[in-house]
Design a protein around this motif. Structure first.
Motif, short mmCIF file in Angstrom:
data_model
loop_
_atom_site.label_atom_id
_atom_site.label_comp_id
_atom_site.label_asym_id
_atom_site.label_seq_id
_atom_site.Cartn_x
_atom_site.Cartn_y
_atom_site.Cartn_z
N GLN A 1 -6.93 31.97 3.05
CA GLN A 1 -7.84 30.98 3.65
C GLN A 1 -8.49 31.48 4.94
OE1 GLN A 1 -8.87 27.97 2.32
NE2 GLN A 1 -10.32 28.03 4.03
N GLU A 2 -7.73 32.07 5.84
CA GLU A 2 -8.30 32.54 7.11
C GLU A 2 -9.36 33.63 6.87
OE1 GLU A 2 -6.94 35.19 10.92
OE2 GLU A 2 -5.46 33.79 10.12
N PHE A 3 -9.10 34.54 5.95
CA PHE A 3 -10.09 35.58 5.63
C PHE A 3 -11.33 34.92 5.03
CE2 PHE A 3 -12.04 38.89 2.99
CZ PHE A 3 -12.14 39.93 3.91
N TYR A 4 -11.12 33.93 4.16
CA TYR A 4 -12.24 33.21 3.56
C TYR A 4 -13.09 32.54 4.65
CZ TYR A 4 -14.91 29.77 0.98
OH TYR A 4 -15.93 29.01 0.49
N THR A 5 -12.44 31.84 5.55
CA THR A 5 -13.15 31.08 6.58
C THR A 5 -13.84 31.99 7.60
OG1 THR A 5 -11.59 29.26 6.34
CG2 THR A 5 -12.85 29.34 8.40
N ASN A 6 -13.14 33.02 8.04
CA ASN A 6 -13.65 33.86 9.13
C ASN A 6 -14.57 34.99 8.68
OD1 ASN A 6 -12.16 32.31 10.89
ND2 ASN A 6 -10.47 33.75 11.00
#
Length: 151
Positions: free
Chosen positions: A14-19
């Motif tokens: 999720q963090e890679f997706y968002t950032n």
């Protein structure tokens, strides 16, 4: 969206997706290319299909913080050989691919073409270098939960 899975679903954390994925998408749009993700999250101990370099035991793929990709550009398909040529020897061979990679690097993401050994289809956020504690926590959390994924 200018990012697609290449004949399969793409799993990322999720963090890679968002950032990072919105930036990759924006850079692809700006450079008139489509990104086809050939590999993202990877199960530990499962050799990747078509690997061009030996996988690292602390690869960002293992925690969903990396993608391998090819580009569809106005000059045609651009795989690892094309990316290397455009970046290192002849920017004019595919200026769309060249500028895409330069713009990716400008965000602080890492392009695998400058790794040793080189991995020109790879983009990641450097989590395994920036914060190994977070990488280990994600590995311990994600790997057991994702055993049933077909990746």
């Amino acid at each position: 969206m200018t990012i697609y899975g290449y004949y399969h679903d793409v799993y990322i954390e999720q963090e890679f997706y968002t950032n990072n994925m919105p930036q990759i998408d924006q850079i692809a749009n700006q450079n008139n290319v489509v990104v086809y993700v050939t590999q993202a999250y990877r199960k530990d101990g499962v050799p990747p299909d078509g690997a061009i370099v030996p996988p690292s035991s602390t690869s960002n793929h293992l925690v969903g913080h990396a993608i391998d990709m090819n580009l569809d550009t106005p000059l045609g398909w651009c795989n690892g050989s094309c990316l290397n040529k455009a970046y290192f020897t002849d920017h004019n061979s595919n200026p769309y691919a060249y500028q895409f990679i330069k713009d990716i690097e400008a965000t602080g993401m890492r392009w695998g073409g400058v790794f040793y050994p080189t991995d020109p289809v790879h983009i990641d956020d450097g989590l395994n270098l920036r914060d190994m504690n977070e990488w280990n926590q994600l590995f311990d959390e994600i790997q057991p939960k994702c055993n049933d994924l077909d990746v």
